[in-house]
Write an enzyme that holds these catalytic residues in place. Structure first.
Site, PDB file in Angstrom:
ATOM      1  N   LYS A 236       2.008  -3.440   7.326  1.00 58.46           N
ATOM      2  CA  LYS A 236       2.243  -3.635   5.886  1.00 58.46           C
ATOM      3  C   LYS A 236       3.711  -3.346   5.524  1.00 58.46           C
ATOM      4  O   LYS A 236       4.305  -4.048   4.711  1.00 58.46           O
ATOM      5  CB  LYS A 236       1.323  -2.719   5.068  1.00 58.46           C
ATOM      6  CG  LYS A 236      -0.158  -3.032   5.193  1.00 58.46           C
ATOM      7  CD  LYS A 236      -0.538  -4.403   4.679  1.00 58.46           C
ATOM      8  CE  LYS A 236      -0.379  -4.529   3.174  1.00 58.46           C
ATOM      9  NZ  LYS A 236      -0.783  -5.887   2.707  1.00 58.46           N
TER      10      LYS A 236
ATOM     11  N   THR B 168       0.828  -1.213   0.000  1.00 57.74           N
ATOM     12  CA  THR B 168       0.000   0.000   0.000  1.00 57.74           C
ATOM     13  C   THR B 168       0.861   1.261   0.000  1.00 57.74           C
ATOM     14  O   THR B 168       1.996   1.247   0.503  1.00 57.74           O
ATOM     15  CB  THR B 168      -0.907  -0.009   1.257  1.00 57.74           C
ATOM     16  OG1 THR B 168      -1.427   1.299   1.471  1.00 57.74           O
ATOM     17  CG2 THR B 168      -0.149  -0.399   2.514  1.00 57.74           C
ATOM     18  N   ASP B 169       0.279   2.346  -0.485  1.00 59.84           N
ATOM     19  CA  ASP B 169       0.986   3.641  -0.429  1.00 59.84           C
ATOM     20  C   ASP B 169       1.180   4.116   1.008  1.00 59.84           C
ATOM     21  O   ASP B 169       1.993   4.999   1.281  1.00 59.84           O
ATOM     22  CB  ASP B 169       0.264   4.706  -1.258  1.00 59.84           C
ATOM     23  CG  ASP B 169      -1.182   4.990  -0.848  1.00 59.84           C
ATOM     24  OD1 ASP B 169      -1.682   4.355   0.113  1.00 59.84           O
ATOM     25  OD2 ASP B 169      -1.823   5.850  -1.496  1.00 59.84           O
ATOM     26  N   GLU B 170       0.433   3.515   1.957  1.00 63.61           N
ATOM     27  CA  GLU B 170       0.509   3.988   3.346  1.00 63.61           C
ATOM     28  C   GLU B 170       1.852   3.657   3.994  1.00 63.61           C
ATOM     29  O   GLU B 170       2.191   4.228   5.023  1.00 63.61           O
ATOM     30  CB  GLU B 170      -0.660   3.424   4.158  1.00 63.61           C
ATOM     31  CG  GLU B 170      -1.979   3.737   3.474  1.00 63.61           C
ATOM     32  CD  GLU B 170      -3.211   3.633   4.351  1.00 63.61           C
ATOM     33  OE1 GLU B 170      -3.092   3.641   5.579  1.00 63.61           O
ATOM     34  OE2 GLU B 170      -4.306   3.560   3.765  1.00 63.61           O
TER      35      GLU B 170
ATOM     36  N   TYR C 139     -18.162   5.393  15.808  1.00 63.49           N
ATOM     37  CA  TYR C 139     -18.785   6.679  15.437  1.00 63.49           C
ATOM     38  C   TYR C 139     -19.825   7.195  16.435  1.00 63.49           C
ATOM     39  O   TYR C 139     -20.208   8.360  16.341  1.00 63.49           O
ATOM     40  CB  TYR C 139     -19.476   6.541  14.068  1.00 63.49           C
ATOM     41  CG  TYR C 139     -18.517   6.242  12.956  1.00 63.49           C
ATOM     42  CD1 TYR C 139     -17.714   7.249  12.416  1.00 63.49           C
ATOM     43  CD2 TYR C 139     -18.391   4.955  12.443  1.00 63.49           C
ATOM     44  CE1 TYR C 139     -16.821   6.972  11.399  1.00 63.49           C
ATOM     45  CE2 TYR C 139     -17.502   4.672  11.426  1.00 63.49           C
ATOM     46  CZ  TYR C 139     -16.713   5.683  10.910  1.00 63.49           C
ATOM     47  OH  TYR C 139     -15.817   5.409   9.909  1.00 63.49           O
TER      48      TYR C 139
ATOM     49  N   TYR D 217      -1.737  -0.248  11.150  1.00 62.20           N
ATOM     50  CA  TYR D 217      -1.975  -0.922   9.862  1.00 62.20           C
ATOM     51  C   TYR D 217      -0.785  -0.721   8.925  1.00 62.20           C
ATOM     52  O   TYR D 217      -0.221  -1.682   8.388  1.00 62.20           O
ATOM     53  CB  TYR D 217      -3.255  -0.381   9.199  1.00 62.20           C
ATOM     54  CG  TYR D 217      -3.338  -0.708   7.715  1.00 62.20           C
ATOM     55  CD1 TYR D 217      -3.478  -2.017   7.281  1.00 62.20           C
ATOM     56  CD2 TYR D 217      -3.242   0.300   6.744  1.00 62.20           C
ATOM     57  CE1 TYR D 217      -3.531  -2.324   5.916  1.00 62.20           C
ATOM     58  CE2 TYR D 217      -3.294   0.007   5.392  1.00 62.20           C
ATOM     59  CZ  TYR D 217      -3.439  -1.312   4.979  1.00 62.20           C
ATOM     60  OH  TYR D 217      -3.479  -1.612   3.634  1.00 62.20           O
TER      61      TYR D 217
HETATM   62  P1  NAD Z   1     -10.208  -6.796   2.697  1.00 58.48           P
HETATM   63  O1  NAD Z   1     -10.176  -6.432   4.136  1.00 58.48           O
HETATM   64  O2  NAD Z   1     -11.423  -6.509   1.884  1.00 58.48           O
HETATM   65  O3  NAD Z   1      -9.911  -8.362   2.534  1.00 58.48           O
HETATM   66  C1  NAD Z   1      -8.898  -9.018   3.248  1.00 58.48           C
HETATM   67  C2  NAD Z   1      -9.099 -10.509   3.030  1.00 58.48           C
HETATM   68  O4  NAD Z   1      -8.044 -11.209   3.708  1.00 58.48           O
HETATM   69  C3  NAD Z   1     -10.417 -11.045   3.600  1.00 58.48           C
HETATM   70  O5  NAD Z   1     -11.033 -11.903   2.663  1.00 58.48           O
HETATM   71  C4  NAD Z   1      -9.990 -11.789   4.848  1.00 58.48           C
HETATM   72  O6  NAD Z   1     -10.868 -12.858   5.178  1.00 58.48           O
HETATM   73  C5  NAD Z   1      -8.603 -12.291   4.438  1.00 58.48           C
HETATM   74  N1  NAD Z   1      -7.740 -12.556   5.599  1.00 58.48           N
HETATM   75  C6  NAD Z   1      -7.463 -11.729   6.638  1.00 58.48           C
HETATM   76  N2  NAD Z   1      -6.634 -12.330   7.498  1.00 58.48           N
HETATM   77  C7  NAD Z   1      -6.342 -13.544   6.974  1.00 58.48           C
HETATM   78  C8  NAD Z   1      -5.526 -14.620   7.392  1.00 58.48           C
HETATM   79  N3  NAD Z   1      -4.842 -14.556   8.547  1.00 58.48           N
HETATM   80  N4  NAD Z   1      -5.461 -15.724   6.616  1.00 58.48           N
HETATM   81  C9  NAD Z   1      -6.161 -15.802   5.457  1.00 58.48           C
HETATM   82  N5  NAD Z   1      -6.964 -14.823   5.014  1.00 58.48           N
HETATM   83  C10 NAD Z   1      -7.052 -13.699   5.764  1.00 58.48           C
HETATM   84  O7  NAD Z   1      -8.916  -6.121   2.064  1.00 58.48           O
HETATM   85  P2  NAD Z   1      -8.681  -5.375   0.683  1.00 58.48           P
HETATM   86  O8  NAD Z   1      -9.131  -3.973   0.806  1.00 58.48           O
HETATM   87  O9  NAD Z   1      -9.168  -6.225  -0.416  1.00 58.48           O
HETATM   88  O10 NAD Z   1      -7.091  -5.346   0.655  1.00 58.48           O
HETATM   89  C11 NAD Z   1      -6.370  -6.464   0.118  1.00 58.48           C
HETATM   90  C12 NAD Z   1      -4.888  -6.167   0.188  1.00 58.48           C
HETATM   91  O11 NAD Z   1      -4.585  -4.975  -0.526  1.00 58.48           O
HETATM   92  C13 NAD Z   1      -4.374  -5.945   1.603  1.00 58.48           C
HETATM   93  O12 NAD Z   1      -3.106  -6.540   1.712  1.00 58.48           O
HETATM   94  C14 NAD Z   1      -4.263  -4.438   1.711  1.00 58.48           C
HETATM   95  O13 NAD Z   1      -3.276  -4.064   2.636  1.00 58.48           O
HETATM   96  C15 NAD Z   1      -3.897  -4.063   0.298  1.00 58.48           C
HETATM   97  N6  NAD Z   1      -4.298  -2.727  -0.134  1.00 58.48           N
HETATM   98  C16 NAD Z   1      -5.587  -2.326   0.014  1.00 58.48           C
HETATM   99  C17 NAD Z   1      -5.952  -1.069  -0.460  1.00 58.48           C
HETATM  100  C18 NAD Z   1      -7.374  -0.582  -0.381  1.00 58.48           C
HETATM  101  O14 NAD Z   1      -7.640   0.561  -0.756  1.00 58.48           O
HETATM  102  N7  NAD Z   1      -8.325  -1.395   0.042  1.00 58.48           N
HETATM  103  C19 NAD Z   1      -4.995  -0.235  -1.068  1.00 58.48           C
HETATM  104  C20 NAD Z   1      -3.696  -0.701  -1.199  1.00 58.48           C
HETATM  105  C21 NAD Z   1      -3.362  -1.947  -0.740  1.00 58.48           C
HETATM  106  P1  TYD Z   2     -10.147   4.933   4.523  1.00 61.79           P
HETATM  107  O1  TYD Z   2     -11.160   4.496   3.528  1.00 61.79           O
HETATM  108  O2  TYD Z   2     -10.243   4.404   5.920  1.00 61.79           O
HETATM  109  O3  TYD Z   2      -8.729   4.628   3.891  1.00 61.79           O
HETATM  110  P2  TYD Z   2      -7.241   5.030   4.418  1.00 61.79           P
HETATM  111  O4  TYD Z   2      -7.335   5.768   5.681  1.00 61.79           O
HETATM  112  O5  TYD Z   2      -6.612   3.697   4.593  1.00 61.79           O
HETATM  113  O6  TYD Z   2      -6.661   5.855   3.318  1.00 61.79           O
HETATM  114  O7  TYD Z   2     -10.169   6.503   4.618  1.00 61.79           O
HETATM  115  C1  TYD Z   2      -9.925   7.311   3.487  1.00 61.79           C
HETATM  116  C2  TYD Z   2      -9.911   8.745   3.930  1.00 61.79           C
HETATM  117  O8  TYD Z   2     -11.226   9.090   4.419  1.00 61.79           O
HETATM  118  C3  TYD Z   2      -8.955   9.022   5.067  1.00 61.79           C
HETATM  119  O9  TYD Z   2      -8.396  10.319   4.907  1.00 61.79           O
HETATM  120  C4  TYD Z   2      -9.841   8.999   6.293  1.00 61.79           C
HETATM  121  C5  TYD Z   2     -11.158   9.538   5.782  1.00 61.79           C
HETATM  122  N1  TYD Z   2     -12.347   9.009   6.482  1.00 61.79           N
HETATM  123  C6  TYD Z   2     -13.312   9.883   6.978  1.00 61.79           C
HETATM  124  O10 TYD Z   2     -13.184  11.109   6.863  1.00 61.79           O
HETATM  125  N2  TYD Z   2     -14.388   9.352   7.613  1.00 61.79           N
HETATM  126  C7  TYD Z   2     -14.574   8.032   7.771  1.00 61.79           C
HETATM  127  O11 TYD Z   2     -15.594   7.602   8.370  1.00 61.79           O
HETATM  128  C8  TYD Z   2     -13.594   7.126   7.242  1.00 61.79           C
HETATM  129  C9  TYD Z   2     -13.739   5.650   7.364  1.00 61.79           C
HETATM  130  C10 TYD Z   2     -12.491   7.677   6.599  1.00 61.79           C
END
Ligand code: NAD
Ligand code: TYD
Length: 344
Positions: free
Chosen positions: A155, A126-128, A333, A151
């Site tokens: 990562k 992730t970019d984070e 919330y 988090y």
């Molecule tokens: P998500 O939370 O929707 O899904 C995570 C999945 O992993 C779920 O199906 C969960 O059951 C499974 N899981 C969790 N712990 C596990 C374990 N111990 N063993 C097996 N399975 C397990 O997540 P997402 O948003 O689809 O993100 C997927 C990946 O992409 C993550 O690694 C996340 O860090 C990365 N990522 C997400 C975003 C985003 O915007 N959502 C951006 C950049 C990177």
């Molecule tokens: P989020 O979807 O949690 O992703 P991340 O923090 O991992 O980038 O949040 C995206 C942005 O939205 C972040 O700046 C936090 C903000 N945010 C709110 O303002 N209110 C909310 O209820 C949530 C969940 C996020």
């Protein structure tokens, strides 16, 4: 590459990736290996559930014996690891599972990849991991990792382990670092699906602080295409940033979302900010562009398509919002919303 194990494949991005790969490649077998935490959802995989090239294994990536069994049983040659705990706010409430899955679980997968001599281990990052990025700068892949939430730290730790296995054991690894994904099947704790579904129900939209934090919202299927490209054309041992290269303030995202849903900004509530909130992420995407990838959707298009998907797919999210989610929402919330006066 023929037999791919997609860990975390029942989650948001993982399931979109599985669908993408089965649509694109006739001769790949996909094994989804997923623990089915609160975020894992078999509904995400309904479209492929009858596909003979797809198999589901319910297990934890921290369970070395189960990982090894799945690799052997399905003759796996490639792991793409999406499995993680993924929500920053939950990591602030309770970091434990984040460390378990992303640090120990990644180690277990790397060890198994090494033991069985897999062709590729690909880590979804992730970019984070770069931390807060000041205005005027965009992160490049060689920048130091400076994560600031539990988090992001979990990562970044995983990225360091992956790199160590490349340097020490020449394990064939690649890493992609994506910006905020949006699109179908995203659990409605993340901001875009939370706000879309709240707005549809006439519930307030809890904007943290001033709402001027910046994120690079990208369409999930664009991200999946980039991961696919890195799997096939990426240089071993390298990381690739994936995003649109254009960041947007959260309030601007909310305005587009409400405009698409034809709903009023009266729903916006500014609530107490997230502790340690990173104000800005921004990716330099020159390296993935040089491999030939371009995002198909701008951030605005991605937000509009996503808003319409949530409007049209209540079957998917209503049951989620009526379950475990309710207790989480109250804890996260309840007090914040009570303290926030309507601003419009
Ligand atoms: P998500 O939370 O929707 O899904 C995570 C999945 O992993 C779920 O199906 C969960 O059951 C499974 N899981 C969790 N712990 C596990 C374990 N111990 N063993 C097996 N399975 C397990 O997540 P997402 O948003 O689809 O993100 C997927 C990946 O992409 C993550 O690694 C996340 O860090 C990365 N990522 C997400 C975003 C985003 O915007 N959502 C951006 C950049 C990177
Ligand atoms: P989020 O979807 O949690 O992703 P991340 O923090 O991992 O980038 O949040 C995206 C942005 O939205 C972040 O700046 C936090 C903000 N945010 C709110 O303002 N209110 C909310 O209820 C949530 C969940 C996020």
């Amino acid at each position: 590459m023929k037999n791919i194990m997609v860990t975390g494949g029942a989650g948001f991005i993982g399931s979109n990736f599985v669908i993408h790969m089965l649509e694109k490649y006739d001769d790949y077998q996909i094994v989804v290996y997923d623990k089915l935490t609160y975020a894992g959802n078999m509904d995400n995989l309904l479209d492929v559930s009858d596909d003979p090239r797809y198999t589901f294994v319910k297990a934890d990536i921290c369970d070395a014996a189960a990982v090894e069994q799945a690799i052997q049983q399905h003759n796996i040659d490639t792991i793409v690891n999406f499995a993680a705990e993924t929500h920053v706010d939950r990591s602030i409430m309770n970091p434990d599972a984040f460390i378990q899955t992303s640090v120990y679980g990644t180690y277990v997968l790397l060890e198994a990849a090494r033991k069985f001599g897999l062709e590729r281990y690909h880590q979804i990052s992730t970019d984070e991991v770069y931390g807060h990025i000041p205005a005027g700068y965009s992160s490049v892949e060689t920048d130091n990792l400076e994560p600031r939430s539990p988090y992001a730290a979990s990562k970044a730790s995983a990225d360091l382990l992956v790199n160590a296995y490349w340097v020490t054991y020449q394990l064939p690894v690649t890493i992609t670092r994506g910006s905020n994904n949006i699109g179908p099947f995203q659990y409605p704790e993340k901001v875009v699906p939370l706000f879309a579904t709240n707005a549809i129900d006439g519930e307030p939209l809890p904007v943290y602080g001033d709402g001027r934090q910046m994120r690079e919202y990208q369409y999930v299927r664009d991200h999946c295409e980039a991961i696919d490209l890195v799997l096939h054309k990426g240089v071993l041992g390298e990381a690739y940033n994936i995003g649109t290269g254009v960041e947007m303030e959260n309030l601007a995202m909310v305005e587009i979302l409400l405009d698409e849903l034809r709903l009023s900004s009266d729903l916006i509530r500014h609530v107490a900010d997230r502790p340690g909130h990173d104000r800005r992420y921004s990716l330099d995407i020159g390296k993935i562009r040089a491999l030939g990838w371009r995002p198909r959707h701008s951030a605005e298009e991605a937000i509009r398509v996503t808003a319409r998907w949530y409007r049209d797919n209540e079957w998917w999210w209503r049951k989620i919002k009526s379950g475990e989610f309710k207790a989480y929402y109250q804890a996260q919330y309840g007090r914040r919303l009570q303290e926030a006066a309507p601003t419009n």
